[in-house]
Design a protein around this motif. Structure first.
Motif, PDB file in Angstrom:
ATOM      1  N   GLU A  33     -85.581  34.563  16.273  1.00 16.73           N
ATOM      2  CA  GLU A  33     -86.537  34.601  15.168  1.00 16.73           C
ATOM      3  C   GLU A  33     -87.930  34.997  15.654  1.00 16.73           C
ATOM      4  N   THR A  34     -88.326  34.456  16.788  1.00 15.82           N
ATOM      5  CA  THR A  34     -89.642  34.787  17.348  1.00 15.82           C
ATOM      6  C   THR A  34     -89.700  36.261  17.740  1.00 15.82           C
ATOM      7  N   LEU A  35     -88.647  36.750  18.376  1.00 14.26           N
ATOM      8  CA  LEU A  35     -88.619  38.159  18.777  1.00 14.26           C
ATOM      9  C   LEU A  35     -88.600  39.098  17.582  1.00 14.26           C
ATOM     10  N   ALA A  36     -88.076  38.648  16.460  1.00 10.26           N
ATOM     11  CA  ALA A  36     -87.985  39.489  15.264  1.00 10.26           C
ATOM     12  C   ALA A  36     -89.331  39.664  14.564  1.00 10.26           C
ATOM     13  N   GLU A  37     -90.291  38.802  14.878  1.00  9.13           N
ATOM     14  CA  GLU A  37     -91.612  38.918  14.258  1.00  9.13           C
ATOM     15  C   GLU A  37     -92.285  40.196  14.753  1.00  9.13           C
ATOM     16  N   LYS A  38     -92.716  40.999  13.829  1.00 14.22           N
ATOM     17  CA  LYS A  38     -93.344  42.277  14.172  1.00 14.22           C
ATOM     18  C   LYS A  38     -94.815  42.051  14.482  1.00 14.22           C
ATOM     19  N   ILE A  39     -95.211  42.514  15.651  1.00 14.23           N
ATOM     20  CA  ILE A  39     -96.604  42.423  16.081  1.00 14.23           C
ATOM     21  C   ILE A  39     -97.071  43.846  16.384  1.00 14.23           C
ATOM     22  N   GLU A  40     -98.206  44.196  15.843  1.00 13.30           N
ATOM     23  CA  GLU A  40     -98.725  45.550  16.012  1.00 13.30           C
ATOM     24  C   GLU A  40     -98.830  45.919  17.486  1.00 13.30           C
ATOM     25  N   ASN A  41     -98.392  47.123  17.811  1.00 13.45           N
ATOM     26  CA  ASN A  41     -98.456  47.703  19.156  1.00 13.45           C
ATOM     27  C   ASN A  41     -97.563  47.001  20.179  1.00 13.45           C
ATOM     28  N   ILE A  42     -96.665  46.160  19.717  1.00 13.35           N
ATOM     29  CA  ILE A  42     -95.712  45.504  20.607  1.00 13.35           C
ATOM     30  C   ILE A  42     -94.331  46.076  20.287  1.00 13.35           C
ATOM     31  N   PRO A  43     -93.627  46.573  21.297  1.00 15.90           N
ATOM     32  CA  PRO A  43     -92.318  47.179  21.027  1.00 15.90           C
ATOM     33  C   PRO A  43     -91.295  46.143  20.560  1.00 15.90           C
ATOM     34  N   ASN A  44     -90.291  46.641  19.877  1.00 18.25           N
ATOM     35  CA  ASN A  44     -89.195  45.794  19.424  1.00 18.25           C
ATOM     36  C   ASN A  44     -88.396  45.286  20.622  1.00 18.25           C
ATOM     37  N   VAL A  45     -88.112  44.003  20.631  1.00 15.55           N
ATOM     38  CA  VAL A  45     -87.311  43.391  21.697  1.00 15.55           C
ATOM     39  C   VAL A  45     -86.183  42.619  21.043  1.00 15.55           C
ATOM     40  N   THR A  46     -84.959  42.794  21.547  1.00 17.99           N
ATOM     41  CA  THR A  46     -83.825  42.034  21.042  1.00 17.99           C
ATOM     42  C   THR A  46     -83.239  41.193  22.167  1.00 17.99           C
ATOM     43  N   LEU A  47     -82.474  40.207  21.782  1.00 20.16           N
ATOM     44  CA  LEU A  47     -81.857  39.289  22.736  1.00 20.16           C
ATOM     45  C   LEU A  47     -80.358  39.279  22.521  1.00 20.16           C
ATOM     46  N   SER A  48     -79.618  39.563  23.557  1.00 18.40           N
ATOM     47  CA  SER A  48     -78.166  39.424  23.534  1.00 18.40           C
ATOM     48  C   SER A  48     -77.803  38.453  24.638  1.00 18.40           C
ATOM     49  N   CYS A  49     -76.837  37.588  24.357  1.00 17.48           N
ATOM     50  CA  CYS A  49     -76.580  36.508  25.296  1.00 17.48           C
ATOM     51  C   CYS A  49     -75.111  36.108  25.294  1.00 17.48           C
ATOM     52  N   GLY A  50     -74.556  35.941  26.488  1.00 19.30           N
ATOM     53  CA  GLY A  50     -73.215  35.383  26.652  1.00 19.30           C
ATOM     54  C   GLY A  50     -73.341  34.016  27.287  1.00 19.30           C
ATOM     55  N   VAL A  51     -72.590  33.044  26.784  1.00 18.20           N
ATOM     56  CA  VAL A  51     -72.714  31.659  27.242  1.00 18.20           C
ATOM     57  C   VAL A  51     -71.344  31.122  27.629  1.00 18.20           C
ATOM     58  N   GLU A  52     -71.287  30.410  28.735  1.00 24.33           N
ATOM     59  CA  GLU A  52     -70.081  29.699  29.153  1.00 24.33           C
ATOM     60  C   GLU A  52     -70.484  28.319  29.650  1.00 24.33           C
ATOM     61  N   LEU A  53     -69.657  27.330  29.380  1.00 24.63           N
ATOM     62  CA  LEU A  53     -69.907  25.956  29.809  1.00 24.63           C
ATOM     63  C   LEU A  53     -68.792  25.514  30.742  1.00 24.63           C
ATOM     64  N   SER A  54     -69.133  24.669  31.711  1.00 25.57           N
ATOM     65  CA  SER A  54     -68.153  24.177  32.662  1.00 25.57           C
ATOM     66  C   SER A  54     -68.491  22.747  33.050  1.00 25.57           C
ATOM     67  N   ALA A  55     -67.482  21.916  33.139  1.00 26.28           N
ATOM     68  CA  ALA A  55     -67.676  20.539  33.574  1.00 26.28           C
ATOM     69  C   ALA A  55     -67.543  20.413  35.089  1.00 26.28           C
ATOM     70  N   THR A  56     -67.135  21.492  35.752  1.00 28.49           N
ATOM     71  CA  THR A  56     -66.851  21.407  37.182  1.00 28.49           C
ATOM     72  C   THR A  56     -67.900  22.063  38.069  1.00 28.49           C
ATOM     73  N   GLY A  57     -68.882  22.687  37.511  1.00 31.54           N
ATOM     74  CA  GLY A  57     -69.917  23.311  38.324  1.00 31.54           C
ATOM     75  C   GLY A  57     -69.816  24.812  38.343  1.00 31.54           C
ATOM     76  N   TYR A  58     -70.751  25.439  39.049  1.00 29.58           N
ATOM     77  CA  TYR A  58     -70.842  26.888  39.087  1.00 29.58           C
ATOM     78  C   TYR A  58     -69.681  27.485  39.857  1.00 29.58           C
ATOM     79  N   SER A  59     -69.206  28.631  39.376  1.00 32.03           N
ATOM     80  CA  SER A  59     -68.183  29.402  40.086  1.00 32.03           C
ATOM     81  C   SER A  59     -68.326  30.854  39.660  1.00 32.03           C
ATOM     82  N   ASP A  60     -67.718  31.735  40.411  1.00 27.00           N
ATOM     83  CA  ASP A  60     -67.721  33.143  40.024  1.00 27.00           C
ATOM     84  C   ASP A  60     -67.056  33.323  38.668  1.00 27.00           C
ATOM     85  N   ARG A  61     -66.032  32.517  38.392  1.00 26.77           N
ATOM     86  CA  ARG A  61     -65.319  32.611  37.113  1.00 26.77           C
ATOM     87  C   ARG A  61     -66.243  32.239  35.948  1.00 26.77           C
TER      88      ARG A  61
END
Length: 108
Positions: A47-75
């Protein structure tokens, strides 16, 4: 629970997008609560990124999320990346949590 959020920021001014990873530790043990919190925060950012501000380029956010109970891994990283890939394939400017239906992206 460990959460990995893989962000893809895109601006029409840059020739290449900015990608980065955020690792959240000690998240709530209830993944549904964690997902709701992350969803709320990502929607606020969008929502914040969607606010148009003069002379500021358009910025979008794309995001992938994963949750794990065992900690970080390559997987964990691969799952977050697959979720991000699906968001970008579907048109960007959104987020998605990893789910088993994305396994074909990892295999392909």
């Amino acid at each position: 629970t460990l959460g990995l959020i893989y962000f893809f920021l895109y601006s029409i001014v840059t020739t290449s997008p900015v990608e980065f990873v955020i690792v959240l530790t000690n998240c709530d043990a209830n993944q549904e609560v964690t997902k709701k919190l992350i969803s709320t925060k990502l929607n606020q950012i969008k929502e914040t990124l969607a606010e148009k501000i003069e002379n500021i380029p358009n910025v979008t956010l794309s995001c992938g999320v994963e949750l794990s109970a065992t900690g970080y891994s390559d997987r964990l990283y691969e799952h977050a990346d697959a979720a991000l890939y699906e968001v970008k394939r579907a048109g960007r400017n959104d987020f998605r949590f990893y789910s088993d239906d994305l396994d074909s992206i990892l295999e392909g």
